[in-house]
Design a protein around this motif. Structure first.
Motif: not given
Ligand code: HGY
Ligand code: MN
Ligand code: MN
Length: 396
Positions: A223-247, A274-276
């Motif tokens: 579970f600690q792995a899942l929790s760390s994975f989730n926090s990291l992708i939320n951070d790393r998506f920041r420069n990739v996604v738009t307000p319409q992107t969902v995960w 995403d639309g792209d």
């Protein structure tokens, strides 16, 4: 014959009874459940009464066929585990009402497993050639049931696959399942394009152990792995996604899921849209590299399940024009063009023919929840737009 609003609404309410959840107007009618199969048998009867030839295919898609070449209309009648009464059902019953109220060549379809108990829009994916039936038969739901086993009880109904060559195009009416129309007060959405999607199961495997005697620094806690994975992708998506992107991480299974045991396994669904198409690929790369990084850091094993996906698709311009013309006639000034953040069978059908999608509002934008609802007068506005559009498309 003219559109019969009462018959249309009565059929929607009858369909709602199959798998009624007892909470509001909600339904629980997953693909191949008893409620789903009973609903399809009832739909086949209504199609026959409308003068259409019912035909089930081996996957459980149900078609009501007009003679000769026809326009195909419809959606799906299976639901999410906690579904609304209109998601999919609206498009099937609206298509049936337009088919029986006009003397136009219109066929009707209720696709199977659009809600992806076994994947992503499974029934129309198989029918449209996007997914091989024998491969699909080994897809499993979250309980480990295979599609092949689940569809077996419908085989007495099954005939061959319907030839898509008899259809000139596909129009789907659906609820928006989001807030845009509800917030703006518009009554109709003419969809310009449908987003793409990726969906897969990821598993972290560590070491199950005693929650009292295992020091934190010695744990291999999934579970600690899942929790760390989730926090990291939320951070790393920041420069990739738009307000319409969902995960979404919507389904999580911890093993053994007990308060006094360090979880040895975390199996979870990872879905992004995403639309792209290029952005979907960049997100997949971040997901895979981040999961591997976390597994390495915490000394866990990592498994990626097979990834299912659909590309973003644009709706046909000619069919959109007919829907716009219908919307301007029925709800002048109260319609808009908009993208679809939800997936629909139209995406798969677009492999075979021109497709278009029409939205009715969702109250408070709620869907995939028993509380999903739309004012009945708004459902009728959508039906009349559909009728107007189809009548102009199929003018004798
Ligand atoms: O998930 C979807 O977009 C669809 O409602 N099944
Ligand atoms: Mn749907
Ligand atoms: Mn849905």
């Amino acid at each position: 014959m003219a559109i019969d609003e009462n018959r249309f609404l009565a059929d929607l309410h009858t369909l709602r009874e199959f798998g009624a959840s007892g909470v509001g107007k909600g339904v629980t009618r997953p693909a191949y459940s008893q409620a789903d199969i009973a609903a399809r048998r009832w739909l086949a009867m209504r199609m026959q009464e409308a003068g259409l030839q019912p035909q089930f295919d081996p996957v459980g898609n149900l078609f009501g066929l007009a003679q000769g070449s026809s326009l195909l209309m419809g959606s799906h009648s299976d639901s999410q585990p906690e579904g609304g009464w209109l998601d999919g059902a609206l498009g099937v019953i609206a298509a049936l009402e337009v088919a029986r109220a006009t003397d136009r060549p219109i066929s009707v379809v209720s696709f199977q497993d659009e809600e992806g108990r076994f994947g992503v829009t499974t029934g129309s994916a198989i029918w449209s050639g996007g997914l091989n039936l024998s491969q699909a038969d080994s897809l499993t739901d979250h309980a480990g049931v295979t599609l092949g086993a689940a569809r077996a009880p419908m085989q007495d109904l099954a005939q061959g696959f319907v030839d898509p060559g008899q259809f000139t195009g596909f129009i789907e009416m659906h609820i928006e399942q989001g807030p845009s129309l509800d917030e703006s007060g518009d009554l109709i959405g003419v969809v310009t394009d449908i987003v793409g999607i990726r969906d897969m199961v990821i598993t972290f495997e560590g070491q199950q152990n005693h929650a009292g005697t295992t020091p934190m620094h010695l744990r291999r806690d999934a579970f600690q792995a899942l929790s760390s994975f989730n926090s990291l992708i939320n951070d790393r998506f920041r420069n990739v996604v738009t307000p319409q992107t969902v995960w979404t991480i919507g389904h999580v299974g911890l093993h053994p899921n007990a308060s006094s045991i360090v979880p040895g396994r975390a199996r979870f669904s990872m879905q992004w849209r995403d639309g792209d198409a290029a952005r979907l690929i960049r997100m997949e790369d971040i997901i895979r590299t981040t999961a591997q990084e976390v597994a390495d850091q915490l000394d866990l094993n990592l498994r990626f399940g097979s990834m299912l996906g659909l590309e973003p698709v644009a709706m046909d311009q000619g069919l959109q024009r007919a829907l716009v013309q219908g919307a301007e006639h029925v709800a002048p000034g109260h319609w808009r063009r908009m993208p679809s953040g939800a997936l629909h069978d139209a995406t798969n059908v677009s492999r075979l023919m021109p497709v278009a999608l029409l939205f009715a509002p969702s109250i408070n934008g709620i869907s995939h929840d028993f509380a999903e609802d739309t004012a009945e007068e708004d459902l009728v506005v959508g039906l009349r737009v559909l009728e107007r559009a189809v009548s102009s498309l199929l003018a004798p």
